[in-house]
Design a protein around this motif. Structure first.
Motif, short mmCIF file in Angstrom:
data_model
loop_
_atom_site.label_atom_id
_atom_site.label_comp_id
_atom_site.label_asym_id
_atom_site.label_seq_id
_atom_site.Cartn_x
_atom_site.Cartn_y
_atom_site.Cartn_z
N LEU A 93 0.81 -1.22 0.00
CA LEU A 93 0.00 0.00 0.00
C LEU A 93 0.84 1.27 0.00
O LEU A 93 0.32 2.37 0.22
CB LEU A 93 -0.93 -0.01 1.21
N ALA A 153 -3.81 4.40 3.26
CA ALA A 153 -3.43 4.25 1.86
C ALA A 153 -4.34 5.04 0.93
O ALA A 153 -3.91 5.51 -0.12
CB ALA A 153 -3.44 2.77 1.47
N GLY A 154 -5.60 5.17 1.32
CA GLY A 154 -6.53 5.95 0.51
C GLY A 154 -6.88 5.34 -0.83
O GLY A 154 -7.37 6.02 -1.72
N ARG A 155 -6.62 4.05 -0.99
CA ARG A 155 -6.96 3.38 -2.23
C ARG A 155 -7.28 1.92 -1.93
O ARG A 155 -6.91 1.40 -0.88
CB ARG A 155 -5.82 3.46 -3.25
N PHE A 156 -7.98 1.29 -2.86
CA PHE A 156 -8.38 -0.10 -2.66
C PHE A 156 -7.32 -1.03 -3.24
O PHE A 156 -6.89 -0.86 -4.38
CB PHE A 156 -9.73 -0.36 -3.35
N ASP A 157 -6.90 -1.99 -2.45
CA ASP A 157 -5.99 -3.03 -2.90
C ASP A 157 -6.69 -4.36 -2.66
O ASP A 157 -7.01 -4.72 -1.52
CB ASP A 157 -4.67 -2.98 -2.14
N GLN A 158 -6.95 -5.10 -3.74
CA GLN A 158 -7.75 -6.32 -3.65
C GLN A 158 -7.13 -7.35 -2.71
O GLN A 158 -7.83 -7.99 -1.91
CB GLN A 158 -7.90 -6.93 -5.05
#
Length: 414
Positions: A93, A153-158
């Motif tokens: 991340l 992280a402010g984002r999607f990580d699968q």
């Protein structure tokens, strides 16, 4: 004077040990998990051998099979899961590495609770329940730390999201077991155990494989075609939860409807990751070899379920679950932990004699445990398999502990 210097050097090494072993989350928590690999199976082997010989340990506060399932899945493998994820979440991340204040409390709770629960197996319910409570506290601490990394992280990580969901399932399993102890609603125990297998371990193991096996392969194999489809993990969770629901219903006659396609799912991924190209590296090869236990395990689940569907009786006992747990989880534990240990300790990225012997030994143990269900005297073979686990793992554990307690070979921090 030389003797004084030797003594001074020894004292320095002892004083430095806590700093060294806690220099990175994988060091501290992998050391805990490696220790638990022997502790868990030593207790279980004594229980099994004692049941045949007439000499037994003090009666545990819960049935031994329940304690074995709980403490192996959550207590033995839990530190490895947190050691790995507390190391890789910041990398996945793009966040700063975690500090001791983040992961030492996780270690203290998860491993301290595990040890206290084992004391409780010998002394009674108060220590066992306190150990379970401390494990839950450490687990929640790990969820908080990793959750903050996810949010920052402010984002999607699968992959990170899937691993986090699995840890949440693990927390639910631990809490369900604690609730069973508190309320004596023992039907919660199977739910806790199955959540450990199909809500925690299977999703988290395969999620890590989905990310790391193609990545490691691409790093070592020229022209490697990386296959990592986005639909894999949602389908993994769909199959895992469907299996979990059918097991808990219980509707074993219908499991084949889920487990047969699940076996094909795992076989397709194993083939898509091109294991025939993995011979370039022992560390890579064992990752691919471990994966073949997955389609085998779910083929066994499917066979047993279909026999029940056709009006027959249970023919395989607990062979399918041990093909999954000992075969896949055990083999992949050796493969992945060895890979991470070598890479993060500044050592050459080679498998080495001791890890190879351990990996081969785990294959023997898994086959023994699966075939034991079909023998005339299965309890004898259960005990043999448990003792063989200790023999297979002990050199690997001692080697791993030595590495975690030593400075990095390349002089780098961590």
């Amino acid at each position: 004077m030389p003797d004084d210097r030797v003594q001074a050097n020894k004292a320095t090494l002892v004083a430095e040990l806590p700093r060294l072993i806690s220099a990175a989350p994988h060091r501290l928590l992998f050391a805990a998990g490696a220790s638990a690999v022997i502790v868990s199976m030593l207790w279980w082997a004594i229980v099994l051998v004692g049941a045949r010989s007439g000499w037994t340990l003090p009666a545990p506060p819960v049935p031994p099979g329940w304690a074995h399932a709980l403490l192996v899945q959550f207590g033995m493998l839990g530190p490895f899961l947190f050691g790995f994820l507390l190391t890789v979440f910041p990398r996945w991340l793009n966040r700063p590495a975690l500090a001791r204040r983040h992961y030492v409390p996780v270690f203290a709770g998860v491993f301290g609770g595990y040890l206290l629960a084992h004391i409780g197996l010998l002394t009674g319910m108060p220590a066992f329940a306190a150990g379970l409570a401390l494990t839950i506290a450490g687990w929640i601490a790990g969820l908080v730390v990793l959750g903050r990394v996810l949010l920052a992280a402010g984002r999607f990580d699968q992959h990170a999201a899937s691993c986090y969901a699995a840890l949440l399932s693990g927390a639910a399993g631990l809490i369900a077991f604690a609730a069973a102890l508190a309320t004596q609603r023992w039907l919660l125990v199977p739910a806790a155990v199955k959540l450990g297998t199909f809500g925690l371990l299977l999703p988290i193991y395969f999620t890590v494989c989905h990310r790391m096996v193609p990545f490691f392969s691409a790093n070592l194999v020229p022209g490697y075609r990386m296959v990592r489809p986005a639909w894999s993990l949602p389908l993994l969770w769909l199959f895992s939860l469907a299996h979990l629901v059918l097991e808990l219903a219980p509707m074993p006659r219908w499991l084949w409807l889920v487990d047969a396609p699940f076996a094909l799912y795992f076989l397709a991924h194993s083939i898509a990751w091109q294991p025939w190209k993995a011979r370039v590296s022992g560390l890579l090869l064992v990752l691919h070899l471990a994966l073949f236990w997955l389609p085998l395990a779910f083929a066994l689940y499917s066979l047993q379920s279909f026999v029940l569907f056709a009006g027959g009786e249970t023919i395989l006992g607990r062979a399918p679950v041990h093909a999954l747990t000992v075969g896949f989880f055990g083999s992949m534990l050796v493969a992945m932990v060895t890979r991470v240990t070598q890479g993060h300790s500044g050592l050459p990225l080679v498998m080495g004699t001791v890890p190879w012997i351990c990996f081969a030994g785990v294959q023997v143990v898994a086959v023994l445990r699966v075939l034991a269900e079909t023998r005339r005297d299965p309890t004898y073979w259960f005990a043999v398999a448990a003792c063989a686990w200790i023999v297979a793992f002990l050199p690997w554990v001692l080697r791993s502990l030595w590495i975690y307690a030593s400075p990095r070979a390349d002089g780098a921090p961590g």
